[in-house]
Write a protein that holds these residues in place. Structure first.
Motif, PDB file in Angstrom:
ATOM      1  N   ILE A  30     -59.733 -26.319 -23.306  1.00  0.00           N
ATOM      2  CA  ILE A  30     -60.328 -26.191 -22.065  1.00  0.00           C
ATOM      3  C   ILE A  30     -59.586 -26.208 -20.977  1.00  0.00           C
ATOM      4  O   ILE A  30     -59.690 -25.453 -20.072  1.00  0.00           O
ATOM      5  N   THR A  31     -58.219 -26.475 -20.902  1.00  0.00           N
ATOM      6  CA  THR A  31     -57.169 -26.292 -19.991  1.00  0.00           C
ATOM      7  C   THR A  31     -56.899 -24.974 -19.901  1.00  0.00           C
ATOM      8  O   THR A  31     -56.639 -24.564 -18.725  1.00  0.00           O
ATOM      9  N   LEU A  58     -59.495 -22.970 -17.924  1.00  0.00           N
ATOM     10  CA  LEU A  58     -59.546 -23.115 -16.450  1.00  0.00           C
ATOM     11  C   LEU A  58     -58.457 -22.328 -16.021  1.00  0.00           C
ATOM     12  O   LEU A  58     -58.717 -21.821 -14.902  1.00  0.00           O
ATOM     13  N   LEU A  59     -57.334 -22.580 -16.426  1.00  0.00           N
ATOM     14  CA  LEU A  59     -56.193 -21.779 -15.891  1.00  0.00           C
ATOM     15  C   LEU A  59     -56.463 -20.315 -15.856  1.00  0.00           C
ATOM     16  O   LEU A  59     -56.068 -19.515 -14.797  1.00  0.00           O
ATOM     17  N   SER A  79     -59.392 -18.679 -15.888  1.00  0.00           N
ATOM     18  CA  SER A  79     -60.488 -18.434 -15.091  1.00  0.00           C
ATOM     19  C   SER A  79     -60.065 -18.429 -13.552  1.00  0.00           C
ATOM     20  O   SER A  79     -60.698 -17.703 -12.817  1.00  0.00           O
ATOM     21  N   ARG A  80     -58.827 -18.767 -13.203  1.00  0.00           N
ATOM     22  CA  ARG A  80     -58.434 -18.733 -11.926  1.00  0.00           C
ATOM     23  C   ARG A  80     -57.847 -17.272 -11.562  1.00  0.00           C
ATOM     24  O   ARG A  80     -57.989 -17.104 -10.360  1.00  0.00           O
ATOM     25  N   MET A 127     -63.775 -17.117 -17.812  1.00  0.00           N
ATOM     26  CA  MET A 127     -65.012 -17.587 -16.767  1.00  0.00           C
ATOM     27  C   MET A 127     -66.236 -17.741 -17.438  1.00  0.00           C
ATOM     28  O   MET A 127     -67.090 -18.476 -17.209  1.00  0.00           O
ATOM     29  N   LEU A 150     -66.413 -20.886 -19.595  1.00  0.00           N
ATOM     30  CA  LEU A 150     -66.738 -21.898 -18.722  1.00  0.00           C
ATOM     31  C   LEU A 150     -68.229 -22.200 -18.157  1.00  0.00           C
ATOM     32  O   LEU A 150     -68.717 -23.125 -18.068  1.00  0.00           O
ATOM     33  N   GLY A 204     -61.084 -20.569 -25.990  1.00  0.00           N
ATOM     34  CA  GLY A 204     -59.964 -21.451 -25.564  1.00  0.00           C
ATOM     35  C   GLY A 204     -58.706 -21.287 -26.468  1.00  0.00           C
ATOM     36  O   GLY A 204     -57.376 -21.199 -25.790  1.00  0.00           O
TER      37      GLY A 204
END
Length: 534
Positions: free
Chosen positions: A25-26, A29-30, A32-33, A239, A242, A386
């Protein structure tokens, strides 16, 4: 397990589960930025994907339920030869490998399939309707209609015999029976059932990938796979993953709300004895029509798998080293995943059971079990994405493929195991805990003399379900599979894609025999001689 160490197995399982899920998950998130959110929101293709994901799931749910309701009524009114076998096949349909059913559907509804052969026999032109929304709906109905019919049949059979007798004395016809008796019972089960089917269809991967037919019929899960394997656009894949995680979390909350309002039904098996409408001629004709229609959707794909496999070239196809290598890999991964899933499940439930029954800390127990079901929020494709992003810079993900597939498969089976074992384990504790405490039976002696004899059937079913889910998995292997790592579903998918239909027939037959054979073997040997009656 001593009294002081009740927290240890659950804590170790929770730590392992969180370790396996928090990292991916982390990483998502990273990753998708790095993608421009504004461009994503203006992406018309993405809007279409999201719309189609909802649309096909909603349509699949409606059609499955509209067929399941009259089918459940017909099954409650009629007894016929093969009814018990049919209900057992309905139960197995959900654990059959998806790609195996896809093969059966292609054999029946494809360009050279049974339907077009029948049209040719009557001098009619062949039709092409399989790939796209129609094929997706056919597959989703195959899986979900039997599941819904079984649950609704159970709801109908929970109506007390006294109510049927009163309805008979009042002279109710079929429509009045439906409105006054059947619908109130079915209505209580429908919200949870509909939300579950919707979520299963929304997260459907193998069906859409094999029968979608192109960009027009793509869902979020397939788009994630395409972004990694075809475009290698990791920020875009992150993205999308997520987004999928967000949708799944919302659906799960809704499902929990619907489920908490639903009332559990207890079958009485007295419905047929007292039903006053089973002799009406119009209902006999209606039930026959419903059974023919529903069985025409359900049975031909199963028969096609067997009949296609039994061809003159079967022996040559069965001699393929690639087929047996894939079989061995499937068995190793499925066995490992089932064992690991059982270990997680039993460990979590030992601790949550102590929290709930001995310490009266119900919320803590429910939270622990909810974390164990995290794969419902984090579908296998999202979790695999992920893991792929997290590990790609530190190791060769394809070398680690077997281990990663095994871990994802183990987590996939965890929610089913928790639901299958929670109630039996708590029932055993309620009935025998005080007696064991008074006699000083603890640890291994308690497991051997008390818990195992009473729980072996439930554990056998849990282990068999976990193994079947892993045997049929295409989500994780689609990301980590390679020429050196092939399971039977992945091999079958590749053979279908390359139009190697003879080889695909042999692979499908082996996969079907393996799935059914292992399920019955595990239930019979591990569960004991009367496991099938459970």
């Amino acid at each position: 397990m001593t009294k002081r160490n009740w927290w240890l197995p659950g804590s170790l399982s929770l730590f392992a589960i969180l370790l396996l899920t928090a990292g991916p998950i982390t990483a998502l998130l990273l990753q998708s930025r790095e993608h421009d959110l504004g461009a994503l929101l203006n992406d018309s293709y993405l809007v279409h994907i999201i719309w189609f994901s909802f649309y096909q799931a909603l349509l699949s749910t409606l059609l499955s339920l509209l067929l399941a309701i009259p089918l459940a009524q017909a099954l409650s009114r009629r007894r016929f030869i093969g009814r018990t076998l049919l209900l057992r096949l309905f139960g197995l349909s959900l654990v059959l490998p998806v790609i195996l059913v896809v093969f059966g559907i292609v054999t029946v509804h494809g360009r050279q399939g049974w339907v077009n052969q029948l049209l040719h026999a009557f001098g009619l032109e062949s039709v092409g309707y399989l790939y796209g929304l129609t094929g997706i709906l056919l597959a989703h109905i195959f899986f979900n209609m039997p599941l819904a019919a079984r649950i609704l049949l159970q709801a109908i059979e929970s109506i007390p015999a006294s109510q049927w007798r009163i309805a008979s004395q009042l002279g109710f016809n079929g429509w009045q029976l439906f409105l006054r008796l059947e619908w109130p019972m079915m209505r209580s089960a429908l919200p949870a059932l509909a939300s579950m089917i919707f979520m299963l269809c929304f997260t459907s991967f193998a069906t859409v990938m094999a029968l979608g037919g192109g960009p027009k019929s793509t869902t979020l899960e397939v788009a994630i796979y395409q972004a990694i394997r075809f475009d290698f656009d990791l920020p875009y894949a992150g993205m999308l993953a997520l987004l999928q995680l967000l949708f799944c979390a919302s659906f799960l909350l809704l499902q929990y709300r619907f489920t908490s309002r639903s009332t559990a039904v207890q079958p009485s098996n007295l419905g047929l004895i007292a039903r006053p409408d089973r002799h009406q001629l119009s209902l006999r004709l209606w039930d026959t029509l419903v059974l023919i229609l529903c069985l025409a959707l359900f049975l031909p794909p199963l028969l096609a798998i067997i009949s296609s496999g039994l061809n003159p070239k079967l022996v040559a196809a069965l001699s393929s080293a690639q087929l047996w290598h894939a079989t061995r890999t499937s068995l190793l991964i499925a066995s490992g995943a089932a064992l690991l899933s059982m270990l997680f499940t039993v460990s979590l439930l030992i601790t949550s059971r102590h929290l709930r029954l001995q310490l009266q800390r119900r919320r803590s127990a429910a939270l622990m079990e909810a974390i164990g079901s995290i794969i419902l929020v984090l579908p296998a494709v999202v979790l695999s994405t992920g893991l792929f992003i997290m590990l790609r810079n530190v190791a060769d993900v394809f070398t680690l493929g077997p281990i990663l597939v095994l871990l994802v498969n183990a987590l996939m089976a965890l929610p089913y195991g928790l639901r299958a074992l929670q109630a039996p384990m708590e029932r055993v504790s309620r009935q025998h805990h005080k007696l064991c405490e008074s006699l000083g039976i603890n640890g291994w002696a308690r497991i051997k003399q008390v818990e195992w004899p009473l729980l072996r059937k439930s554990m056998a079913l849990t282990f068999a379900l976990a193994m079947m889910l892993s045997l049929g998995d295409l989500s994780a292997i689609a990301l980590f599979g390679s020429q050196s790592l092939q399971t039977l579903p992945w091999l079958l998918y590749q053979q279908l894609g390359n139009y190697q239909l003879t080889e695909a027939s042999a692979t499908a037959l082996v996969l079907l025999m393996l799935s059914l054979g292992l399920f019955m073997l595990i239930e019979g040997v591990l569960g004991g001689k009367d496991a099938a009656t459970n």
